[in-house]
Design a protein around this motif. Structure first.
Motif, PDB file in Angstrom:
ATOM      1  N   VAL A  35       0.841  -1.202   0.000  1.00 58.14           N
ATOM      2  CA  VAL A  35       0.000   0.000   0.000  1.00 58.14           C
ATOM      3  C   VAL A  35       0.874   1.249   0.000  1.00 58.14           C
ATOM      4  N   GLN A  36       1.906   1.235   0.810  1.00 61.21           N
ATOM      5  CA  GLN A  36       2.818   2.376   0.907  1.00 61.21           C
ATOM      6  C   GLN A  36       3.490   2.652  -0.450  1.00 61.21           C
ATOM      7  N   ASP A  37       3.957   1.619  -1.097  1.00 65.10           N
ATOM      8  CA  ASP A  37       4.608   1.788  -2.398  1.00 65.10           C
ATOM      9  C   ASP A  37       3.607   2.232  -3.468  1.00 65.10           C
ATOM     10  N   PHE A  38       2.380   1.722  -3.387  1.00 61.44           N
ATOM     11  CA  PHE A  38       1.348   2.110  -4.350  1.00 61.44           C
ATOM     12  C   PHE A  38       1.018   3.598  -4.210  1.00 61.44           C
ATOM     13  N   ALA A  39       0.956   4.093  -2.951  1.00 57.11           N
ATOM     14  CA  ALA A  39       0.674   5.507  -2.716  1.00 57.11           C
ATOM     15  C   ALA A  39       1.790   6.383  -3.291  1.00 57.11           C
ATOM     16  N   LYS A  40       3.019   5.899  -3.217  1.00 58.42           N
ATOM     17  CA  LYS A  40       4.137   6.639  -3.822  1.00 58.42           C
ATOM     18  C   LYS A  40       4.038   6.608  -5.345  1.00 58.42           C
ATOM     19  N   LEU A  41       3.680   5.457  -5.891  1.00 59.18           N
ATOM     20  CA  LEU A  41       3.546   5.305  -7.330  1.00 59.18           C
ATOM     21  C   LEU A  41       2.468   6.234  -7.886  1.00 59.18           C
TER      22      LEU A  41
END
Length: 275
Positions: A35-41
């Motif tokens: 989720v954290q990486d998706f929010a950055k993406l």
């Protein structure tokens, strides 16, 4: 403004999107790294919220479950500078504020309890949206109710999220009120759909059924924790409703139209006085 947000579910994700919308630099953390990486993406986060970036944050919003919030504050407190305002976003305040105020005094930062009064029956970052809090109220529990400068600072830091106004209260009063205005609604809705007739409602239900059952679709892990963190106030509200339901049941089974009319009139008039 640099903002840190711990927890990127419905509430935290919506806050992250709201602050990013306002032009703030947002660092984020979530227990689920995907989720954290998706929010950055997606461009919502400028980077990870960790021991290295937390010191840059003017505002730190913690939108985790109560127990995880307290654990997170304990773990990250040594890295939070005195210039940072820390605010939790939990639906219960007494236990969380006790930990937050203690850590703030120990490490020199400022802690304020918070509860954004908006949401949906859905959960997760995928359902979060930047306008979730536009026009919504925010409940704030400061360490001292008469600290005007602190409250002014809180309001300014919360402005990008879109809240319409801030309600200032104590942790105890917050939990008593939320037991009635929020938690009790979820208990009633969740219990109501357990009738065997619920499986046959199609073709027989309209707006009132939809209104009453909307929040039955809840996150049971989160809500069970919230209920137990606020057990006594919620149990008192359940007792109050059982008492009134018993009055209606007795009048109906006795065929007492006069008493039933009085009970219904009393409820209608109370609602009218509420507005």
């Amino acid at each position: 403004m640099v903002v840190g947000i711990a927890g990127l579910g419905l509430i935290g994700g919506s806050l992250a999107k709201a602050y990013e919308r306002s032009g703030a630099t947002v660092y984020g953390y979530d227990g689920n790294r995907v989720v954290q990486d998706f929010a950055k993406l997606q461009g919502v986060l400028a980077g990870d919220l960790d021991e290295n970036t937390i010191g840059e944050c003017e505002l730190l919003l913690v939108a985790l479950y109560p127990e995880v919030t307290m654990e997170y504050l304990e773990r990250m407190a040594p890295y939070i500078p005195g210039t940072t305002l820390v605010m939790d976003c939990c639906g219960v305040k007494q236990e969380v504020c006790k930990v937050g105020f203690r850590l703030a005094e120990q490490y020199g930062f400022t802690f304020v309890g918070g509860h954004p009064m908006a949401g949906t029956q859905f959960s997760g970052f995928a359902n979060s949206k930047a306008d979730m809090f536009d026009g919504a109220p925010m409940v704030v529990v400061p360490p001292q109710a008469d600290d005007i400068l602190l409250l002014d600072r809180v309001k300014k830091l919360l402005t990008p999220a879109g809240f319409s106004h801030v309600t200032v209260t104590t942790a105890e009063h917050h939990d008593e009120m939320i037991a009635y205005t929020s938690q009790m609604c979820h208990v009633i809705s969740n219990a109501y759909v357990k009738s065997p007739r619920a499986q046959m409602h199609k073709g027989y239900s309209a707006g009132s059924y939809k209104d009453l059952t909307r929040v039955a679709k809840l996150n049971e892990t989160m809500w069970s924790e919230l209920f137990l963190c606020n057990a006594e106030p919620l149990a008192q509200e359940i007792d109050e409703v059982i008492k009134h339901l018993d009055e209606y049941r007795k009048a109906i089974r006795a065929g007492d139209r006069e008493e039933l009319t009085i009970l219904l009139r009393d409820g209608r008039e109370r609602k009218e006085r509420l507005g």
